[in-house]
Design an enzyme around this catalytic site. Structure first.
Site, PDB file in Angstrom:
ATOM      1  N   ASN A   1      -2.827   6.628   4.282  1.00 58.12           N
ATOM      2  CA  ASN A   1      -2.068   5.626   3.402  1.00 58.12           C
ATOM      3  C   ASN A   1      -0.454   5.850   4.021  1.00 58.12           C
ATOM      4  O   ASN A   1       0.259   6.667   3.684  1.00 58.12           O
ATOM      5  CB  ASN A   1      -2.052   5.693   2.118  1.00 58.12           C
ATOM      6  CG  ASN A   1      -1.892   4.508   1.225  1.00 58.12           C
ATOM      7  OD1 ASN A   1      -1.927   4.522  -0.114  1.00 58.12           O
ATOM      8  ND2 ASN A   1      -1.759   3.521   1.775  1.00 58.12           N
TER       9      ASN A   1
ATOM     10  N   ASN B   1      -6.304  -5.760  -5.479  1.00 54.88           N
ATOM     11  CA  ASN B   1      -6.505  -4.977  -4.507  1.00 54.88           C
ATOM     12  C   ASN B   1      -7.994  -4.760  -4.464  1.00 54.88           C
ATOM     13  O   ASN B   1      -8.714  -4.704  -5.671  1.00 54.88           O
ATOM     14  CB  ASN B   1      -5.989  -3.462  -4.912  1.00 54.88           C
ATOM     15  CG  ASN B   1      -4.558  -3.627  -4.858  1.00 54.88           C
ATOM     16  OD1 ASN B   1      -3.792  -3.289  -3.733  1.00 54.88           O
ATOM     17  ND2 ASN B   1      -4.009  -3.482  -5.843  1.00 54.88           N
TER      18      ASN B   1
ATOM     19  N   ASN C   1       5.397  -3.425  -0.991  1.00 56.36           N
ATOM     20  CA  ASN C   1       4.058  -3.717   0.081  1.00 56.36           C
ATOM     21  C   ASN C   1       4.723  -3.905   1.084  1.00 56.36           C
ATOM     22  O   ASN C   1       5.564  -4.461   1.372  1.00 56.36           O
ATOM     23  CB  ASN C   1       3.108  -4.593  -0.459  1.00 56.36           C
ATOM     24  CG  ASN C   1       2.295  -4.266  -1.670  1.00 56.36           C
ATOM     25  OD1 ASN C   1       1.835  -3.100  -1.562  1.00 56.36           O
ATOM     26  ND2 ASN C   1       1.955  -4.912  -2.553  1.00 56.36           N
TER      27      ASN C   1
ATOM     28  N   CYS D   1      -6.069   4.373  -0.727  1.00 53.41           N
ATOM     29  CA  CYS D   1      -5.334   3.772  -1.610  1.00 53.41           C
ATOM     30  C   CYS D   1      -5.722   4.697  -2.879  1.00 53.41           C
ATOM     31  O   CYS D   1      -6.873   4.496  -3.674  1.00 53.41           O
ATOM     32  CB  CYS D   1      -5.697   2.443  -1.850  1.00 53.41           C
ATOM     33  SG  CYS D   1      -5.133   1.456  -3.280  1.00 53.41           S
ATOM     34  N   GLY D   2      -4.570   5.229  -3.600  1.00 49.00           N
ATOM     35  CA  GLY D   2      -4.880   6.002  -4.700  1.00 49.00           C
ATOM     36  C   GLY D   2      -5.079   5.513  -5.893  1.00 49.00           C
ATOM     37  O   GLY D   2      -6.206   5.864  -6.720  1.00 49.00           O
ATOM     38  N   SER D   3      -4.471   4.334  -6.196  1.00 49.75           N
ATOM     39  CA  SER D   3      -4.700   3.503  -7.521  1.00 49.75           C
ATOM     40  C   SER D   3      -6.185   2.931  -7.633  1.00 49.75           C
ATOM     41  O   SER D   3      -6.938   3.061  -8.492  1.00 49.75           O
ATOM     42  CB  SER D   3      -3.627   2.451  -7.699  1.00 49.75           C
ATOM     43  OG  SER D   3      -3.289   1.769  -6.618  1.00 49.75           O
TER      44      SER D   3
ATOM     45  N   GLU E   1      -6.029  -3.578   0.493  1.00 49.36           N
ATOM     46  CA  GLU E   1      -4.949  -3.680  -0.450  1.00 49.36           C
ATOM     47  C   GLU E   1      -4.127  -5.214  -0.630  1.00 49.36           C
ATOM     48  O   GLU E   1      -3.719  -5.553   0.538  1.00 49.36           O
ATOM     49  CB  GLU E   1      -3.938  -2.614  -0.073  1.00 49.36           C
ATOM     50  CG  GLU E   1      -4.241  -1.317  -0.337  1.00 49.36           C
ATOM     51  CD  GLU E   1      -2.838  -0.157  -0.318  1.00 49.36           C
ATOM     52  OE1 GLU E   1      -2.048  -0.750  -0.362  1.00 49.36           O
ATOM     53  OE2 GLU E   1      -3.375   0.985  -0.240  1.00 49.36           O
ATOM     54  N   ARG E   2      -3.817  -5.326  -1.641  1.00 49.68           N
ATOM     55  CA  ARG E   2      -3.155  -6.661  -1.907  1.00 49.68           C
ATOM     56  C   ARG E   2      -1.773  -6.335  -1.333  1.00 49.68           C
ATOM     57  O   ARG E   2      -1.161  -5.239  -1.311  1.00 49.68           O
ATOM     58  CB  ARG E   2      -2.780  -6.645  -3.505  1.00 49.68           C
ATOM     59  CG  ARG E   2      -1.755  -7.638  -3.932  1.00 49.68           C
ATOM     60  CD  ARG E   2      -1.409  -7.973  -5.362  1.00 49.68           C
ATOM     61  NE  ARG E   2      -0.746  -6.644  -5.995  1.00 49.68           N
ATOM     62  CZ  ARG E   2      -0.273  -6.760  -7.116  1.00 49.68           C
ATOM     63  NH1 ARG E   2      -0.349  -7.601  -8.060  1.00 49.68           N
ATOM     64  NH2 ARG E   2       0.284  -5.544  -7.514  1.00 49.68           N
TER      65      ARG E   2
ATOM     66  N   GLN F   1       3.077   1.017   1.874  1.00 52.30           N
ATOM     67  CA  GLN F   1       4.245   0.945   1.126  1.00 52.30           C
ATOM     68  C   GLN F   1       5.458   1.583   1.074  1.00 52.30           C
ATOM     69  O   GLN F   1       5.322   2.588   2.034  1.00 52.30           O
ATOM     70  CB  GLN F   1       3.410   1.533  -0.312  1.00 52.30           C
ATOM     71  CG  GLN F   1       2.648   0.588  -1.120  1.00 52.30           C
ATOM     72  CD  GLN F   1       1.317   0.400  -0.700  1.00 52.30           C
ATOM     73  OE1 GLN F   1       0.712   1.619  -0.240  1.00 52.30           O
ATOM     74  NE2 GLN F   1       0.830  -0.794  -0.487  1.00 52.30           N
TER      75      GLN F   1
ATOM     76  N   CYS G   1       1.610   3.103  -6.925  1.00 57.80           N
ATOM     77  CA  CYS G   1       0.914   3.782  -5.707  1.00 57.80           C
ATOM     78  C   CYS G   1       0.823   5.020  -5.817  1.00 57.80           C
ATOM     79  O   CYS G   1       1.781   5.852  -5.815  1.00 57.80           O
ATOM     80  CB  CYS G   1       2.058   3.395  -4.564  1.00 57.80           C
ATOM     81  SG  CYS G   1       1.405   3.855  -2.903  1.00 57.80           S
TER      82      CYS G   1
HETATM   83  N1  API Z   1      -1.465   2.594  -1.819  1.00 59.29           N
HETATM   84  C1  API Z   1      -1.404   2.413  -3.076  1.00 59.29           C
HETATM   85  C2  API Z   1      -1.777   1.307  -3.950  1.00 59.29           C
HETATM   86  C3  API Z   1      -0.932   0.107  -3.409  1.00 59.29           C
HETATM   87  C4  API Z   1      -1.257  -0.952  -4.222  1.00 59.29           C
HETATM   88  C5  API Z   1      -0.553  -2.279  -3.663  1.00 59.29           C
HETATM   89  N2  API Z   1      -1.085  -2.764  -2.603  1.00 59.29           N
HETATM   90  C6  API Z   1      -0.505  -3.334  -4.762  1.00 59.29           C
HETATM   91  O1  API Z   1      -1.103  -3.226  -5.816  1.00 59.29           O
HETATM   92  O2  API Z   1       0.099  -4.475  -4.372  1.00 59.29           O
HETATM   93  C7  API Z   1      -1.982   3.715  -3.739  1.00 59.29           C
HETATM   94  O3  API Z   1      -2.058   4.586  -2.934  1.00 59.29           O
HETATM   95  O4  API Z   1      -2.074   3.674  -4.981  1.00 59.29           O
END
Ligand code: API
Length: 293
Positions: free
Chosen positions: A15, A197, A67, A224-226, A215-216, A47, A76
């Site tokens: 990421n 997302n 973003n 993407c961790g979340s 990802e959004r 990000q 994130c």
């Molecule tokens: N890469 C991120 C999440 C980005 C989320 C983002 N794209 C949004 O919610 O707009 C992660 O590792 O959690």
């Protein structure tokens, strides 16, 4: 044009992250700077994690997340690990408390170099995600892409990890689906007033998932961790897995534990690539020259 602020190009399982040092400054990284940095292949990112001075007592820093399209993200996970690694290398400290727009985050670097982030409590109410209309049960909502009688993807679970996520469950290989095509349609679907997302998940064991995420505001990413957290809690609450899982994303494995106190703990690596200086208004930048000392 002043290249006043330091940054580090890093990644969390692929990421792509820019950690920007905005401490001691009153300005913020502008959306224009974000888009300019993303347009340059050398600094292309998913990000930006902008580290600011703390705004509330008991926190080390305020973190703003941008973003690559210049929009703001509330969470994130991979980027937070990168921030911890950068600050731990600088200060020798191992335990950090950050403030973000979505709340307070605790994180810790372990002896083996892996970093755990307490991503907080997931939320499942339709207004929390948010969705545009009421769904009483967000374990599975009505949403599909493809032909109406033979949808390619359908009935996702939805969850908020501070940011909105939809998880589509599939039986086969997650890479068999055309996420670059469906991702933008679903990210911008009217059911998601703040966009979302979009992930595709395959359950491979009662403690393992494979995941790909659109990802959004950033598009297809290697991790993407979340989303890994949103997929893990959704898998557990639909009875697909237990509460401790390995989520394998294209960049590698993340360990996700949904603790009994409802907090989600994500553990994984972070990697430094290079450092430089940039202008937070325009995004102009230069690489840190080595060997000057
Ligand atoms: N890469 C991120 C999440 C980005 C989320 C983002 N794209 C949004 O919610 O707009 C992660 O590792 O959690």
């Amino acid at each position: 044009m002043a290249l006043e602020a330091a940054f580090a190009k890093m990644n969390g399982l692929g990421n792509a992250i820019i950690v920007a040092d905005m401490r001691g400054r009153a300005d913020r990284v502008s959306p224009e700077a974000a888009r300019a940095l993303n347009a340059d292949p050398a600094t292309r990112f998913d990000q930006i994690m902008a580290i600011h001075d703390p705004r509330v007592a008991g926190t080390h820093n305020y973190i703003e997340i941008l973003n690559s399209d210049g929009s703001q993200a509330q969470a994130c996970g991979n980027g937070t690990r990168c921030v911890v690694q950068a600050l731990a290398a600088e200060t020798g400290q191992k335990v950090f408390t950050f403030q973000t727009v979505a709340g307070i985050l605790n994180a810790e670097e372990h002896e083996d170099g892996l970093i755990s982030v307490d991503m907080g409590k997931p939320r499942f109410g339709w207004q929390d995600i948010p969705l545009a209309e009421e769904f009483r049960d967000t374990r599975m909502i009505e949403l599909q892409v493809g032909p109406i009688d033979a949808p390619v993807l359908h009935s996702p679970s939805v969850a908020s990890m501070g940011n909105p996520h939809a998880i589509f469950w599939v039986e086969g290989d997650v890479s068999d689906y055309d996420l670059p095509r469906f991702g933008p349609l679903l990210e911008n679907h009217p059911i998601f007033p703040e966009r979302a997302n979009i992930s595709i998940a395959q359950v491979t064991a009662d403690d393992a998932l494979t995941l790909r995420t659109w990802e959004r505001g950033a598009g297809l990413t290697r991790a993407c961790g979340s989303a890994a957290c949103a997929a893990a809690v959704s898998a557990a609450r639909t009875g697909r897995t237990g509460r401790h899982v390995t989520v394998t994303v294209p960049g590698g494995p993340l360990d996700i534990l949904w603790r009994e106190d409802d907090h989600v703990i994500m553990t994984g690596p972070a990697e430094w690539e290079f450092s430089g200086r940039f202008d937070p208004a325009s995004g102009a930048w230069e690489r840190e020259t080595e060997g000057a000392a």
